[in-house]
Design an enzyme around this catalytic site. Structure first.
Site, PDB file in Angstrom:
ATOM      1  N   ASP A  36       0.823  -1.210   0.000  1.00  0.00           N
ATOM      2  CA  ASP A  36       0.000   0.000   0.000  1.00  0.00           C
ATOM      3  C   ASP A  36       0.857   1.261   0.000  1.00  0.00           C
ATOM      4  O   ASP A  36       0.543   2.238  -0.692  1.00  0.00           O
ATOM      5  CB  ASP A  36      -0.932   0.012   1.212  1.00  0.00           C
ATOM      6  CG  ASP A  36      -2.106  -0.943   1.045  1.00  0.00           C
ATOM      7  OD1 ASP A  36      -2.906  -1.044   1.973  1.00  0.00           O
ATOM      8  OD2 ASP A  36      -2.216  -1.561  -0.024  1.00  0.00           O
ATOM      9  N   TYR A  39       2.174   1.899  -3.468  1.00  0.00           N
ATOM     10  CA  TYR A  39       1.089   2.350  -4.340  1.00  0.00           C
ATOM     11  C   TYR A  39       0.750   3.813  -4.053  1.00  0.00           C
ATOM     12  O   TYR A  39       0.597   4.630  -4.970  1.00  0.00           O
ATOM     13  CB  TYR A  39      -0.148   1.468  -4.130  1.00  0.00           C
ATOM     14  CG  TYR A  39      -1.301   1.793  -5.048  1.00  0.00           C
ATOM     15  CD1 TYR A  39      -2.170   2.835  -4.762  1.00  0.00           C
ATOM     16  CD2 TYR A  39      -1.532   1.059  -6.202  1.00  0.00           C
ATOM     17  CE1 TYR A  39      -3.231   3.148  -5.596  1.00  0.00           C
ATOM     18  CE2 TYR A  39      -2.579   1.365  -7.058  1.00  0.00           C
ATOM     19  CZ  TYR A  39      -3.430   2.407  -6.738  1.00  0.00           C
ATOM     20  OH  TYR A  39      -4.470   2.711  -7.577  1.00  0.00           O
ATOM     21  N   GLU A 117     -12.156   8.330  13.130  1.00  0.00           N
ATOM     22  CA  GLU A 117     -12.414   6.903  13.275  1.00  0.00           C
ATOM     23  C   GLU A 117     -11.192   6.139  12.783  1.00  0.00           C
ATOM     24  O   GLU A 117     -10.515   6.564  11.842  1.00  0.00           O
ATOM     25  CB  GLU A 117     -13.636   6.479  12.447  1.00  0.00           C
ATOM     26  CG  GLU A 117     -14.915   7.202  12.802  1.00  0.00           C
ATOM     27  CD  GLU A 117     -16.001   6.984  11.754  1.00  0.00           C
ATOM     28  OE1 GLU A 117     -16.448   7.980  11.146  1.00  0.00           O
ATOM     29  OE2 GLU A 117     -16.360   5.818  11.533  1.00  0.00           O
ATOM     30  N   LYS A 119      -9.123   3.602  10.692  1.00  0.00           N
ATOM     31  CA  LYS A 119      -9.285   3.057   9.347  1.00  0.00           C
ATOM     32  C   LYS A 119      -9.004   1.554   9.401  1.00  0.00           C
ATOM     33  O   LYS A 119      -7.856   1.124   9.462  1.00  0.00           O
ATOM     34  CB  LYS A 119      -8.345   3.742   8.366  1.00  0.00           C
ATOM     35  CG  LYS A 119      -8.553   3.348   6.916  1.00  0.00           C
ATOM     36  CD  LYS A 119      -7.630   4.164   6.011  1.00  0.00           C
ATOM     37  CE  LYS A 119      -7.862   3.799   4.553  1.00  0.00           C
ATOM     38  NZ  LYS A 119      -7.499   2.394   4.274  1.00  0.00           N
ATOM     39  N   LYS A 292     -13.701  12.853   9.094  1.00  0.00           N
ATOM     40  CA  LYS A 292     -14.877  13.317   8.355  1.00  0.00           C
ATOM     41  C   LYS A 292     -15.421  14.574   9.017  1.00  0.00           C
ATOM     42  O   LYS A 292     -15.473  14.643  10.259  1.00  0.00           O
ATOM     43  CB  LYS A 292     -15.977  12.247   8.355  1.00  0.00           C
ATOM     44  CG  LYS A 292     -15.582  10.912   7.774  1.00  0.00           C
ATOM     45  CD  LYS A 292     -16.690   9.897   7.960  1.00  0.00           C
ATOM     46  CE  LYS A 292     -16.262   8.503   7.510  1.00  0.00           C
ATOM     47  NZ  LYS A 292     -17.288   7.481   7.801  1.00  0.00           N
ATOM     48  N   CYS A 413      16.188 -35.925  10.411  1.00  0.00           N
ATOM     49  CA  CYS A 413      16.439 -37.368  10.341  1.00  0.00           C
ATOM     50  C   CYS A 413      17.675 -37.737   9.527  1.00  0.00           C
ATOM     51  O   CYS A 413      18.097 -38.903   9.523  1.00  0.00           O
ATOM     52  CB  CYS A 413      15.219 -38.088   9.767  1.00  0.00           C
ATOM     53  SG  CYS A 413      14.892 -37.714   8.017  1.00  0.00           S
ATOM     54  N   CYS A 433      10.471 -39.723   9.792  1.00  0.00           N
ATOM     55  CA  CYS A 433      11.189 -38.547  10.283  1.00  0.00           C
ATOM     56  C   CYS A 433      10.504 -38.024  11.546  1.00  0.00           C
ATOM     57  O   CYS A 433       9.283 -37.821  11.553  1.00  0.00           O
ATOM     58  CB  CYS A 433      11.212 -37.459   9.211  1.00  0.00           C
ATOM     59  SG  CYS A 433      11.942 -35.900   9.773  1.00  0.00           S
TER      60      CYS A 433
END
Length: 673
Positions: A36, A39, A117, A119, A292, A413, A433
């Protein structure tokens, strides 16, 4: 206007190509290859270019669209109200600039009251309620259309099927985030690792992949969760985001409690700083905060760009990477024999915890990294959970450093290992094994398999190292006296373990099949296969084509099952387990085979609570097949109450009336007498 340098035009073209490819892999294929943070950096660069040179903007630019088209495996549906993405902020200056843009648009110089809030790192979901009843759940898709995944949505318990609302409107639109709690994500990856399957990179990818499963039983098993954060309503008494969140909680939704109403930039900064560290203690993933404007009137006045709301922004936390030294590489052997290289690191503090080890996956990844002992590595937590080596800094490599290569012999083993040409995994193929034996037994006793309480990793290691057991079948030959010879094992504890082993014989055929540890066969696939093959004999004799004809079972799984039953050692294991009394016959076949039982004929049963392995309907069918009657309420006429977990008032009433109470194990014993 100054002439645009050719370089900038070429760069914009390249950025669009990179971002469109990453977006397709993320949204359409559910197989992202770009982090992210990377990007976001490319996206911001393209935004800045297009802002400075508007004529660079093209209709296919990622900045001009909400998302990519949904894949076609589910029915595509139009959203009644579009789902917009959010602009990102990465610094406090970005947030201040956003506030100033909002103030300018509203012609208001004062700070605009905002709701913060967390995310949540999951998948956005659009829910539609008609007259208070859930009628549709859809993925975000491209923002205007998504995929109808209603059957999967209904498995999420934190999404109400009916709203807690007396006079619901004709239609109500809810938006929120479906996500996987970290503990559930860890369990899923542990199971996938045990099956030799690729791991989910982070909870977000796991949530997205889960929501798009065609089999809703898989979705139910993975226990997705949901936080609601947006409601679209015409109610006049809800005029702000804060009121909307309170209303969502009132009508039955889970709302994230870690929200805050802020009245200054300082409060926004305080919220961001607080959760920058505290988020690491949360049971779910979050990669930032959403801000917001609180009042809907202001939101309406500011409106939207083509892609985002002007009245909201996401303030994201930076991805954390740290350099450290690779001091050694050890190799672990899993229950299927897979050899996994693990980097032993100089301890480093990363995302709130000290990291000293990181997986290197397989020999292909080792070759890609060109890893040498003593190298400086950049380490991060994939999804902030699983430590991984991102890259090596060869310029810091000490002289004489030795390149690490996978061993030619098993470190447990000593037998030669094998790497198929078409696979990345290197395997030990010695069924004796100790690592494979331990892994097979730990898988057999695990919760989703035979669920044998009291037998954990430490006890398994003791039993194998002292040669008390060499396979899961040996568990059923153990005695209390043998267990008491082990360190810190008294008679009481030993007796409990023997009892738990005995009780596991009543576990159904699907659990036994899963417990066998056949490669690629998970618990859900095992149930599906057991439903179609009512006994082990039919499955063992079936062709790969017959197995693959089951919905949801691919050729790889079918071939793995076919080859497993062709091996003599596995055939002997099944025979020994059958002789020990394990269930290799499905419930449907058991039902048809049960004779009319004089202890049950004419008797009245009530089934209550959650049974360990049987569904209530399955238990009722077995009782009826043996000649018994089943009712829903306890009375003086009731002969038996079959009791599971959380039995409630029915158990109290039965005890008061002196009615015989049976566990699931006691019921099965009664049925088979």
């Amino acid at each position: 206007m100054a002439e645009l340098p050719l370089f900038d035009g070429d760069r914009a073209l390249e950025l669009r190509r990179i971002l469109q490819k990453a977006s397709y892999e993320y949204y359409a294929l559910d197989a992202p290859t770009m982090e992210d943070s990377v990007y976001d950096a490319f996206y911001r660069e393209l935004q800045e270019l297009e802002s400075e040179y508007p004529f660079l903007i093209t209709p296919d630019s990622p900045t001009q669209r909400v998302g990519e088209r949904p894949v076609n495996q589910f029915v595509s549906v139009q959203h009644h109200i579009s789902l917009y993405s959010l602009d990102n902020a990465f610094t406090s200056n970005d947030v201040i600039a956003w506030q100033e843009r909002c103030q300018k648009g509203l012609e208001n110089s004062a700070f605009l009251e905002s709701v913060c809030e967390l995310k949540i790192d999951g998948s956005a979901i659009a829910l539609t309620y008609e007259h208070g009843v859930l009628v549709r759940g859809a993925t975000r898709g491209d923002g205007t259309s998504g995929e109808d995944i209603t059957t999967n949505i209904k498995t999420i318990r934190s999404i109400p099927l009916r709203l807690n609302l007396e006079n619901p409107p004709e239609r109500l639109e809810i938006r929120g985030e479906a996500f996987l709690p970290i503990a559930i994500f860890d369990e899923i990856n542990q199971e996938r690792a045990a099956q030799g399957e690729s791991l989910f990179a982070n909870p977000r990818n796991a949530a997205a992949g889960t929501l798009r499963q065609l089999d809703s039983r898989i979705v139910a098993k993975r226990r997705l969760d949901f936080f609601a954060y947006t409601i679209h309503t015409d109610r006049q008494d809800i005029t702000s985001q804060w009121q909307a969140l309170e209303f969502l909680q009132q009508i039955g939704f889970r709302v994230n409690p870690n929200k805050k109403l802020c009245t200054s930039i300082q409060e926004l900064q305080g919220y961001y700083d607080h959760w920058g560290t505290e988020r690491l203690k949360l049971p779910y993933m979050t990669d930032g905060m959403v801000i917001k404007l609180n009042h809907f009137s202001q939101q309406k006045q500011l409106g939207f760009t083509q892609k985002t709301p002007r009245w909201a922004i996401a303030w994201k936390y930076p991805a954390e990477e740290m350099p450290t030294i690779i001091e050694a590489v050890t190799v672990q052997v899993g229950r299927t024999g897979t050899l996994t290289p693990v980097a032993e690191l100089r301890p480093v503090l990363l995302a709130g915890t000290t990291v000293a080890r990181a997986t290197l996956h397989n020999s292909d990844r080792l070759a890609e990294l060109d890893l040498h002992i003593g190298d400086t590595a950049i380490v991060r937590k994939a999804g902030e959970i699983i430590p991984e080596v991102v890259r090596i800094l060869p310029e810091l490599r000490p002289s004489g450093a030795i390149r690490f290569v996978m061993p030619s012999h098993c470190p447990e083993c000593g037998q030669p290992v094998w790497k198929p040409e078409d696979e990345a995994a290197t395997r030990c193929v010695n069924i004796a094994c100790p690592a494979i034996v331990r892994g097979a037994i730990e898988h057999w006793v695990s919760r989703d398999a035979l669920d044998i309480n009291g037998i954990g990793e430490k006890l398994v290691r003791q039993l194998v190292s002292e040669n008390h057991i060499t396979s899961v079948a040996d568990l059923y030959d153990l005695t209390s006296e043998q267990l008491q010879t082990l360190e810190r094992m008294g008679q009481k504890s030993a007796d409990k373990i023997i009892m738990a082993i005995e009780q596991s014989k009543a576990k159904p055929w699907a659990r036994v099949l899963y417990g066998l540890g056949i490669r690629h066969v998970g618990s859900v696939n095992a149930q599906n296969i057991a439903d179609n093959f009512p006994n082990v004999e039919l499955l063992a004799k079936s062709s790969p084509e017959a197995i693959a004809s089951i919905f949801g079972i691919g050729e790889e799984i079918a071939q793995s099952i076919y080859e497993w039953f062709r091996k003599e050692a596995n055939q002997n294991l099944v025979q020994r387990l059958q002789e020990a009394g394990l269930q290799f016959v499905g419930a449907k076949q058991v039902q048809t085979a049960i004779a009319i039982n004089p202890q049950i004929t004419g008797k009245t049963f009530v089934v209550t609570g959650t049974l360990p392995t049987l569904k209530r309907d399955e238990a009722k069918d077995l009782i009826k097949a043996a000649g018994g009657k089943v009712t829903d309420s306890v009375s003086k006429k009731t002969n038996y109450l079959v009791v599971g977990a959380d039995a409630g008032s029915k158990l109290e009433k039965a005890q008061a009336l002196g009615i015989t109470c049976l566990s699931e194990e006691e019921l099965l014993k009664l049925l088979n007498d």
